[in-house]
Scaffold this motif. Structure first.
Motif, PDB file in Angstrom:
ATOM      1  N   ARG A 136      37.743  45.147  38.231  1.00  0.00           N
ATOM      2  CA  ARG A 136      38.345  44.077  39.040  1.00  0.00           C
ATOM      3  C   ARG A 136      37.277  43.285  39.788  1.00  0.00           C
ATOM      4  N   ALA A 196      35.787  40.940  37.311  1.00  0.00           N
ATOM      5  CA  ALA A 196      36.728  39.864  37.014  1.00  0.00           C
ATOM      6  C   ALA A 196      36.775  38.851  38.154  1.00  0.00           C
ATOM      7  N   THR A 247      38.604  35.086  31.431  1.00  0.00           N
ATOM      8  CA  THR A 247      38.562  35.775  32.723  1.00  0.00           C
ATOM      9  C   THR A 247      39.929  36.332  33.093  1.00  0.00           C
ATOM     10  N   ALA A 254      41.081  40.249  33.691  1.00  0.00           N
ATOM     11  CA  ALA A 254      41.782  40.718  34.888  1.00  0.00           C
ATOM     12  C   ALA A 254      43.065  41.463  34.523  1.00  0.00           C
ATOM     13  N   ASN A 270      43.446  45.935  34.919  1.00  0.00           N
ATOM     14  CA  ASN A 270      44.147  46.242  36.167  1.00  0.00           C
ATOM     15  C   ASN A 270      44.579  47.699  36.251  1.00  0.00           C
TER      16      ASN A 270
END
Length: 365
Positions: free
Chosen positions: A134, A137, A328, A332, A336
């Motif tokens: 994360r 990202a 991108t 993400a 997650n």
């Protein structure tokens, strides 16, 4: 040296190292076409990438997957820098920008997607540190924003307007500063959040004859130099080969140069995924993309004020910015949960090949 020689003898892929001296000899004699040099340079980079992968894994076993992934990304991106510097000095700005955008998208989508696929085919599910993914990202989203601003401004001013060069230089300095702070955050002040999610017993199950740290570091340095030299020949021959194969310069930079430039990192990422060390794979893929976006691209903007016919801006064609943005967002979404399976890799690769086909058939003006 004995573990190194043993690894080369026992790995058929590394037998292709014979193409390294063949390439240098052919280039020195200047008796071959650009297309032949292009093919030989690709054949030479592949085993060098495999050797770099083995050395990086040996270092990562002692430093951890986070630092090991960062080290591999840094050394691997030297190839992109060499290719970009050569194109920059020749004034091939479209090739430079396409290679930057392509390297970011290739690392996010192709390298990460193939790692999920290859690892998932051997392991039912795999875990990785979602916090680290994360963070990468988030840094990539910042880089996308920094690339979007000058691209949007460019539609209202001339392409060579001084304001674009000033804006690009200011954003380049900002991006480098934030990248440095991101490293300080993840490696110093909050390093406890970014450890490996791989179970210790799984890592021990994959144990093999270890290289000494001096041997691993020496191999990393030597192979990196060879990759840089091979990359120079690759850059000099890629345009002639592109014409022979009917490819446009944007496709060459976005796909061909990006894939060849990331060969060393891909070998390490794929090997790590197969050994259930997915943190190493994710760290290499997203870490390399972040480094290119927030360090390599800004450095090229700064260097262009001293090398090349004119300063280079951060203005990309709109399609490139959109591809980086969607790559991108894909990173993400898939990172997650901190878990992956082979079909996640298929979906990620599907996004990449959609971009590649579109760019081949519909090159930017």
């Amino acid at each position: 040296m004995r573990p190194l020689l043993k690894t080369i003898r026992s790995t058929p892929l590394l037998w292709l190292l014979v193409f390294v001296p063949i390439l240098f000899l052919t280039e020195h004699l200047r008796a071959a076409s650009g297309t032949l040099l292009f093919v030989l340079s690709v054949l030479a980079i592949i085993p060098l990438a495999g050797l770099l992968s083995t050395a990086t894994e040996s270092v990562a076993e002692r430093t951890g997957d986070t630092i090991g992934g960062l080290l591999n990304a840094t050394l691997g991106n030297l190839t992109e820098l060499v290719i970009a510097f050569a194109a920059l000095s020749a004034g091939e700005y479209m090739l430079v920008k396409a290679s930057i955008a392509g390297a970011i998208v290739t690392n996010i989508l192709f390298m990460l997607g193939a790692s999920f696929l290859l690892g998932g085919l051997k392991h039912h599910t795999q875990n990785f540190n979602a916090a680290s993914a994360r963070l990468q990202a988030g840094l990539l989203f910042l880089a996308t924003t920094a690339l979007l601003v000058p691209t949007a401004v460019a539609h209202g001013v001339a392409a060579d307007a001084p304001v674009l060069q000033d804006l690009s230089l200011a954003l380049a300095l900002l991006m480098i500063a934030i990248y440095a702070l991101g490293l300080y955050f993840s490696l110093v002040t909050h390093r406890e959040f970014f450890g490996s999610a791989t179970h210790e017993e799984e890592a021990q199950a994959e144990a093999h004859e270890q290289w000494s740290l001096p041997l691993a570091l020496g191999t990393l340095a030597g192979v990196t130099v060879l990759v840089a030299l091979v990359s120079e020949i690759f850059v000099a021959s890629v345009q002639e080969a592109a014409l022979s194969f009917g490819m446009n310069s944007a496709f060459v930079g976005f796909v061909v140069v990006a894939l060849v430039g990331a060969a060393a990192e891909m070998a390490s990422a794929f090997s790590g995924a197969r050994k259930n060390r997915l943190d190493l794979s994710v760290g290499i893929a997203l870490g390399s993309a972040t480094q290119i976006a927030l360090f390599v691209a800004p450095v090229l903007v700064i260097v262009s004020h001293f090398v090349g016919p004119a300063p280079m801006s951060l203005v990309l064609w709109p399609g490139a910015v959109l591809m980086i943005l969607f790559a991108t967002l894909t990173a993400a979404l898939i990172s997650n949960s901190g878990r992956s399976a082979w079909f996640i890799g298929v979906l990620t690769l599907g996004v990449y090949f959609t971009f590649a086909v579109a760019l081949y058939l519909l090159p930017p003006r």
